[in-house]
Design an enzyme around this catalytic site. Structure first.
Site, mmCIF file in Angstrom:
data_model
loop_
_atom_site.group_PDB
_atom_site.id
_atom_site.type_symbol
_atom_site.label_atom_id
_atom_site.label_comp_id
_atom_site.label_asym_id
_atom_site.label_seq_id
_atom_site.Cartn_x
_atom_site.Cartn_y
_atom_site.Cartn_z
ATOM 1 N N GLN A 237 -10.938 4.549 -2.332
ATOM 2 C CA GLN A 237 -11.180 3.961 -3.561
ATOM 3 C C GLN A 237 -11.911 2.689 -3.155
ATOM 4 O O GLN A 237 -12.983 2.362 -4.023
ATOM 5 C CB GLN A 237 -9.842 3.426 -4.195
ATOM 6 C CG GLN A 237 -10.083 2.568 -5.522
ATOM 7 C CD GLN A 237 -10.428 3.597 -6.692
ATOM 8 O OE1 GLN A 237 -10.060 4.638 -6.747
ATOM 9 N NE2 GLN A 237 -11.225 2.955 -7.427
ATOM 10 N N ILE B 228 0.961 -1.198 -0.095
ATOM 11 C CA ILE B 228 -0.086 -0.141 0.072
ATOM 12 C C ILE B 228 1.107 1.239 -0.029
ATOM 13 O O ILE B 228 1.678 1.455 0.849
ATOM 14 C CB ILE B 228 -0.930 -0.067 1.235
ATOM 15 C CG1 ILE B 228 -1.854 -1.229 1.018
ATOM 16 C CG2 ILE B 228 -1.698 1.198 1.355
ATOM 17 C CD1 ILE B 228 -2.881 -1.386 2.342
ATOM 18 N N ASN C 245 -0.548 4.561 -0.647
ATOM 19 C CA ASN C 245 -1.415 5.589 -0.049
ATOM 20 C C ASN C 245 -2.528 4.951 0.681
ATOM 21 O O ASN C 245 -3.678 4.795 -0.058
ATOM 22 C CB ASN C 245 -1.843 6.565 -1.478
ATOM 23 C CG ASN C 245 -2.356 7.815 -0.865
ATOM 24 O OD1 ASN C 245 -3.154 7.899 0.442
ATOM 25 N ND2 ASN C 245 -2.886 8.590 -1.861
ATOM 26 N N PRO C 246 -2.575 4.624 1.872
ATOM 27 C CA PRO C 246 -3.634 4.108 2.519
ATOM 28 C C PRO C 246 -4.884 5.107 2.531
ATOM 29 O O PRO C 246 -6.043 4.329 2.321
ATOM 30 C CB PRO C 246 -2.988 3.904 4.005
ATOM 31 C CG PRO C 246 -1.566 4.330 3.959
ATOM 32 C CD PRO C 246 -1.361 5.125 2.706
ATOM 33 N N GLY D 223 -2.429 -1.386 -7.255
ATOM 34 C CA GLY D 223 -3.531 -0.563 -7.366
ATOM 35 C C GLY D 223 -4.882 -1.099 -7.029
ATOM 36 O O GLY D 223 -5.063 -2.265 -7.148
ATOM 37 N N GLU E 203 -11.016 -0.805 -10.120
ATOM 38 C CA GLU E 203 -12.415 -1.191 -9.915
ATOM 39 C C GLU E 203 -12.492 -2.451 -9.120
ATOM 40 O O GLU E 203 -13.656 -3.126 -8.951
ATOM 41 C CB GLU E 203 -13.376 -1.286 -11.254
ATOM 42 C CG GLU E 203 -13.703 0.284 -11.614
ATOM 43 C CD GLU E 203 -12.610 0.789 -12.507
ATOM 44 O OE1 GLU E 203 -11.843 -0.053 -13.048
ATOM 45 O OE2 GLU E 203 -12.640 1.827 -12.655
#
Length: 126
Positions: A31, A22, A24-25, A88, A91
């Site tokens: 997201q 990770i 950017n937590p 990342g 979706e």
């Protein structure tokens, strides 16, 4: 499920998500939660409606999306795998939402729903 009205309301969504390391937590959590809310809409009521070969709801004002009143308590657990490269979120977090809701409806009612959206106008008895 409200037995009188056949209305279904999701009261809690929980998802564990892993996409490698990770970076950017906060961004990842946002997201994942956003995808869960989008998955809720697709699972329950989002649908393009047709009549006589024409789209009946071509505008956002007539297309049903999740509203604040639809959003349940949400918990996103992020698994930080520092041994894997970051892949990342995209979706990907949306994929488990509809099956989980479908299983919860089946568990509560004994009715198996296999088409999306599952309850665009409330649950119909089998």
């Amino acid at each position: 499920m409200d037995k009188k009205s056949n209305a279904v309301q999701v009261v809690r969504l929980v998802e564990a998500f892993e996409c490698g390391a990770i970076v950017n937590p906060d961004g990842l959590r946002n997201q994942v939660i956003g995808a869960m809310i989008q998955g809720l809409g697709g699972a329950l009521f989002e649908a393009i409606e047709f009549e006589n070969g024409r789209i009946k709801n071509p505008r956002f004002s007539s297309y049903r999306v999740p509203r604040f009143r639809d959003v349940p308590e949400i918990e996103a657990t992020l698994l930080d795998r520092k041994d894997l490269p970051s892949a990342g979120a995209g979706e990907t977090p949306i994929m488990a939402v509809a099956p989980a809701i479908g299983n919860a409806i089946f568990d509560a009612t004994g009715i198996r729903l296999n088409n999306l959206p599952m309850i665009p106008n409330g649950l119909r008895p089998a």
